[in-house]
Every structure is written in structure tokens, then in C-alpha cells.
Design a protein around this motif. Structure first.
Motif, mmCIF file in Angstrom:
data_model
loop_
_atom_site.group_PDB
_atom_site.id
_atom_site.type_symbol
_atom_site.label_atom_id
_atom_site.label_comp_id
_atom_site.label_asym_id
_atom_site.label_seq_id
_atom_site.Cartn_x
_atom_site.Cartn_y
_atom_site.Cartn_z
ATOM 1 N N GLU A 255 0.745 -1.441 -0.133
ATOM 2 C CA GLU A 255 -0.099 0.312 0.067
ATOM 3 C C GLU A 255 0.596 0.618 0.087
ATOM 4 O O GLU A 255 2.092 1.241 0.731
ATOM 5 C CB GLU A 255 -1.194 -0.306 1.276
ATOM 6 N N ARG A 256 0.853 2.672 -0.720
ATOM 7 C CA ARG A 256 1.102 3.290 -1.241
ATOM 8 C C ARG A 256 -0.252 4.584 -0.836
ATOM 9 O O ARG A 256 -0.937 3.982 -1.682
ATOM 10 C CB ARG A 256 2.104 3.517 -1.984
ATOM 11 N N ASN A 257 -0.057 5.914 -0.111
ATOM 12 C CA ASN A 257 -0.573 6.931 -1.345
ATOM 13 C C ASN A 257 0.162 7.532 -2.803
ATOM 14 O O ASN A 257 1.027 7.494 -2.509
ATOM 15 C CB ASN A 257 -1.347 7.662 -0.224
ATOM 16 N N ASN A 258 -1.078 7.869 -2.973
ATOM 17 C CA ASN A 258 -0.676 8.440 -4.884
ATOM 18 C C ASN A 258 0.635 9.712 -4.937
ATOM 19 O O ASN A 258 1.391 9.079 -5.677
ATOM 20 C CB ASN A 258 -1.664 8.770 -5.305
ATOM 21 N N LEU A 259 0.540 9.969 -3.373
ATOM 22 C CA LEU A 259 1.919 11.661 -2.972
ATOM 23 C C LEU A 259 2.968 10.732 -3.268
ATOM 24 O O LEU A 259 3.732 11.726 -3.995
ATOM 25 C CB LEU A 259 1.074 12.386 -2.173
ATOM 26 N N SER A 260 2.799 9.895 -2.234
ATOM 27 C CA SER A 260 4.309 9.518 -2.458
ATOM 28 C C SER A 260 4.815 8.495 -3.228
ATOM 29 O O SER A 260 6.076 8.449 -3.715
ATOM 30 C CB SER A 260 4.261 7.774 -0.747
ATOM 31 N N VAL A 261 3.905 7.979 -4.627
ATOM 32 C CA VAL A 261 4.161 7.343 -5.347
ATOM 33 C C VAL A 261 4.978 7.737 -6.337
ATOM 34 O O VAL A 261 5.657 7.895 -6.872
ATOM 35 C CB VAL A 261 2.876 6.383 -5.738
ATOM 36 N N MET A 262 4.370 9.045 -6.514
ATOM 37 C CA MET A 262 4.445 10.356 -7.442
ATOM 38 C C MET A 262 5.673 11.064 -6.951
ATOM 39 O O MET A 262 7.377 11.083 -7.423
ATOM 40 C CB MET A 262 3.016 11.484 -7.909
ATOM 41 N N GLU A 263 5.924 10.885 -6.024
ATOM 42 C CA GLU A 263 8.014 12.052 -5.158
ATOM 43 C C GLU A 263 8.533 11.150 -5.221
ATOM 44 O O GLU A 263 9.539 10.527 -5.768
ATOM 45 C CB GLU A 263 6.636 12.540 -3.155
ATOM 46 N N SER A 264 8.198 9.609 -5.374
ATOM 47 C CA SER A 264 9.270 8.195 -5.207
ATOM 48 C C SER A 264 9.570 8.672 -6.745
ATOM 49 O O SER A 264 10.952 8.375 -7.319
ATOM 50 C CB SER A 264 8.551 6.777 -4.660
ATOM 51 N N ILE A 265 8.893 8.145 -8.118
ATOM 52 C CA ILE A 265 8.801 8.520 -8.911
ATOM 53 C C ILE A 265 10.215 10.437 -9.316
ATOM 54 O O ILE A 265 10.820 9.411 -9.966
ATOM 55 C CB ILE A 265 8.136 8.468 -10.179
ATOM 56 N N CYS A 266 9.858 11.006 -8.734
ATOM 57 C CA CYS A 266 10.274 12.059 -9.285
ATOM 58 C C CYS A 266 11.885 12.055 -8.144
ATOM 59 O O CYS A 266 12.740 12.527 -8.852
ATOM 60 C CB CYS A 266 10.042 13.448 -8.317
ATOM 61 N N ASP A 267 11.785 11.841 -7.472
ATOM 62 C CA ASP A 267 13.185 11.324 -6.320
ATOM 63 C C ASP A 267 14.699 10.450 -7.017
ATOM 64 O O ASP A 267 15.381 10.723 -7.258
ATOM 65 C CB ASP A 267 12.990 10.978 -5.494
ATOM 66 N N LEU A 268 14.029 9.295 -8.633
ATOM 67 C CA LEU A 268 14.493 8.488 -8.997
ATOM 68 C C LEU A 268 14.552 9.072 -10.084
ATOM 69 O O LEU A 268 16.267 8.573 -10.300
ATOM 70 C CB LEU A 268 13.706 6.977 -8.732
ATOM 71 N N LEU A 269 13.761 10.037 -10.811
ATOM 72 C CA LEU A 269 14.337 10.241 -11.896
ATOM 73 C C LEU A 269 15.616 11.468 -11.291
ATOM 74 O O LEU A 269 16.503 12.122 -12.183
ATOM 75 C CB LEU A 269 12.839 10.839 -12.534
ATOM 76 N N ASP A 270 15.858 12.822 -10.405
ATOM 77 C CA ASP A 270 16.391 13.571 -10.129
ATOM 78 C C ASP A 270 17.900 12.647 -9.961
ATOM 79 O O ASP A 270 18.597 13.164 -10.789
ATOM 80 C CB ASP A 270 16.035 13.654 -8.531
ATOM 81 N N ILE A 271 17.608 11.170 -9.433
ATOM 82 C CA ILE A 271 19.014 10.509 -10.198
ATOM 83 C C ILE A 271 19.440 9.889 -11.113
ATOM 84 O O ILE A 271 20.965 10.639 -11.835
ATOM 85 C CB ILE A 271 19.190 9.466 -8.818
ATOM 86 N N ARG A 272 18.215 9.541 -11.646
ATOM 87 C CA ARG A 272 18.265 8.940 -12.799
ATOM 88 C C ARG A 272 18.889 9.981 -14.523
ATOM 89 O O ARG A 272 19.397 9.521 -15.273
ATOM 90 C CB ARG A 272 17.669 8.068 -13.417
ATOM 91 N N ARG A 273 17.830 11.509 -14.496
ATOM 92 C CA ARG A 273 18.047 12.251 -15.085
ATOM 93 C C ARG A 273 17.867 13.837 -14.902
ATOM 94 O O ARG A 273 16.502 13.510 -14.993
ATOM 95 C CB ARG A 273 16.685 11.842 -16.694
#
Length: 356
Positions: A255-273
Motif C-alpha cells: 500500500e502506498r498513497n498516490n502522493l508518495s508514489v509520485m514523489e518516489s518517481i520524482c526522486d528516482l528521476l532526480d538521480i537518473r535524469r
């Protein structure tokens, strides 16, 4: 085993086809109408394989379905074909009733006629597997309760109502006619080849294009996230080993709330691209008006499928999400034509929308 898969060019359906074909132990007969969400590019890995065949067909065509079942001498039907976009169901519910309800009834009728013609071992091993969603159970409060197979149906959206109706028809064909059916209800899927208007792929793609990341309400809505490849493995177990008349809830306890999912994507993209100027992708998150009837929380108890069929998810959400981001970054050949040819930026990115 010869399995007819409906909706095999969709997100979950294509994952099922790739999984079953790769095993070499199953012949897959894929039937798909190829609506906006059906994409044969998702099946490039199995094209030309001797144990894979594709038919372009609407599941409302009962006679043609029966002809294919007879011609291919199928042992089972795995029914995934459905209109599945909640926002679209709110804007135009009729097509959801036609495909998800009437289409299921006509597929059931074709399967019943076919099964009635079988004899001996072929009749004993036949199964009709209906793949459904946790959304038929409706809304859960934050922090308490989970959906079990016996949970009361309380659909909130036209999409969920159409799937609930289909579930009931499948059970009725078992009770009334004896058709050997199994059902499964899954939590939110994610992974490669996910249509680009869904939450995770939309966030990834809009972010790399430096467009707003639309998020409904406050982003507090909670979903249980299941990797599509884990789901495909579970579906194979259900169709091979599930008990006729039974249903199985498939979830990953993630279970994850939608905001935390979106923030996780952003954090991973901050590293990758990294963005130009060193800003975080989180700055692109844009809250938009919530959609009508937006359920607060879904959560599935998968104990039955774990206990009876020995299934467990192989991918933790964090690792699966990381892999999914890498896939979208590396496979623009798949999603760019969808945005260019089918939307031209009008609905993806240009018009703020977020879907879970």
C-alpha cells in the motif's frame, strides 16, 4: 495447454501472453479488438512464435468466438478484455456496459456452448477464468480493513459497476449451467507497457518532458501496487490450479498513497535524469480537482492465493518501480507513438489528468 486470452494486447493481457508463451508449455490464442489501449507492439517479443496466434475480434461477436474456440481446440479461456479507465467510464459509461457486461455475457455463452460439446478429459479440464478488479468492493477507510474474497460488493464508478456486474454473470453461469469458472480480483498493476495515461507512466513521461504532474485531490488516496509480471504468474496458477466456482484475491501487500508514489518517481528521476537547473521533479507536481466518487483506499488480502496456490510476489514495490522507470526511459519507441498519434498532447500533459 491451449489458452484463449481475451484482451491480450492490453497492459495485463500482453504480460500474460508474454509469460505463457515464454514458458513453452502453453499455446496462446490472443483475441483483442485493438481499441485505443490495445497495442500489438507490446507483443513484439512473441510475434512469430509457434505457440502464439492473434485474432482481431470484438468479444461481443459470440459466433466468431465460438468458431475460434472450436478451431483452436482451447482448454481454457482467460478473460481480460475490458474497458478499464475510470475517468473514461465517468465521461461515457455506455461503452463500459457494452464491453464489460454484454461482452462478458456473450463470451460466457460461447464458452458454454463450446464446453457442452466437449467430452471426457477435455471437458473435465476446461476452465473459464474471469479476471476482475478490487474496485468492485468499493471504498475502504484509511488505515483499517482489507478486501477478502467474501467482501461485499460496493462499486463507486461506472467502470467498477460494470466489472461487478460481469463478476455476477460469471458466477451465475457456474451456478445455473455448471460452467467451470474461476475468478480473480487484483489490486493496482504497474510495470512495462502500461498505457501512458495511468498514474505511474504518466508521471514518468510528463516528468522527462518537463510537463506538470497532475495529482487528484491531495494525493492521499491509497492503492496496493502489484507488478504486472507477478500478476501474470498468479493468473497462470489460478487457471491451472484454481478450484471451479472459487475466487482468488491477488495483491502484493504494498500500500502506498498516490502522493508518495509520485514523489518516489520524482526522486528516482532526480538521480537518473536530473532536470536542467538542478530543480527537483517534485516541483512539477500539480494538484487538480478530485474526480467524482474517488475511492479513498483499496487493500487486498492475498492469503487465499498464497495458501492454496503457493503464489508470492517476487518484486518489492521500490525495486519494481525503479525497474519500471528504467523501462520507460529506455523504451520511448513504445510510448512516443501513442502520445503522438492518439493524443497529440491534448490529453496527456496538455490536459491535466491523473489516474489510479
Amino acid at each position: 495447454m491451449r489458452v484463449l486470452v481475451t484482451g491480450g494486447a492490453g497492459f495485463i493481457g500482453s504480460a500474460v501472453c508474454r509469460h505463457l508463451v515464454a514458458s513453452g508449455a502453453t499455446r496462446v490464442v490472443n483475441v483483442d479488438k485493438l481499441t485505443y489501449a490495445g497495442n500489438l507492439a507490446s507483443l513484439r517479443a512473441v510475434e512469430g512464435r509457434p505457440n502464439y496466434t492473434f485474432y482481431r475480434l470484438d468479444i461481443c461477436n459470440e459466433g466468431a468466438l465460438l468458431d475460434i474456440m472450436r478451431r483452436e481446440r482451447v482448454d481454457a479461456v482467460m478473460h481480460l478484455a475490458a474497458e478499464s479507465h475510470v475517468d473514461r467510464s465517468i465521461e461515457g459509461p455506455n461503452v463500459f456496459a457494452e464491453t464489460n457486461v454484454l461482452g462478458t455475457v456473450r463470451l460466457l455463452s460461447a464458452a458454454l456452448t463450446y464446453w457442452s460439446e466437449l467430452r471426457g478429459e477435455a471437458r473435465e479440464r476446461f476452465r473459464f477464468h474471469h479476471v476482475s478488479t478490487d474496485e468492485v468492493f468499493g471504498d475502504l477507510p484509511f488505515g483499517s480493513g482489507v478486501f477478502a474474497e467474501e467482501s461485499r460488493y460496493a462499486p463507486s464508478s461506472p467502470y467498477a459497476a460494470s466489472k461487478a456486474a460481469a463478476d455476477h454473470f460469471v458466477r451465475a453461469w457456474h451456478q445455473t449451467y455448471g460452467l467451470p469458472v474461476v475468478l480473480s480480483n487484483c489490486s493496482n498493476n504497474y510495470g512495462p507497457f502500461h498505457f501512458p495515461e495511468k498514474l505511474i507512466p504518466l508521471t514518468i513521461i510528463n516528468a522527462v518532458e518537463d510537463k506538470p504532474l497532475p495529482l487528484y485531490g491531495s494525493g492521499a488516496n491509497v492503492r496496493d501496487w502489484l507488478h504486472v509480471d507477478d500478476h501474470a504468474r498468479a493468473l497462470e496458477l489460478v487457471i491451472r490450479q484454481g478450484r471451479p466456482g472459487e475466487s482468488y484475491n491477488i495483491g502484493a501487500r504494498a500500500e502506498r498513497n498516490n502522493l508518495s508514489v509520485m514523489e518516489s518517481i520524482c526522486d528516482l528521476l532526480d538521480i537518473r535524469r536530473p532536470r536542467k537547473g538542478g530543480k527537483s521533479y517534485r516541483d512539477l507536481i500539480t494538484l487538480v480537482a478530485d474526480r467524482p466518487g474517488h475511492d479513498r483506499r483499496y487493500a487486498i488480502d492475498p492469503s487465499k492465493v498464497e495458501r492454496e496456490l503457493g503464489w508470492r510476489p517476487k518484486r518489492a514495490f521500490e525495486a519494481g518501480l525503479s525497474d519500471t522507470i528504467d523501462w520507460y526511459l529506455d523504451n520511448s519507441w513504445w510510448w512516443e507513438p501513442i502520445r503522438r498519434e492518439r493524443y497529440s498532447g491534448a490529453r496527456l500533459g496538455g490536459r491535466l489528468r491523473s489516474v489510479t
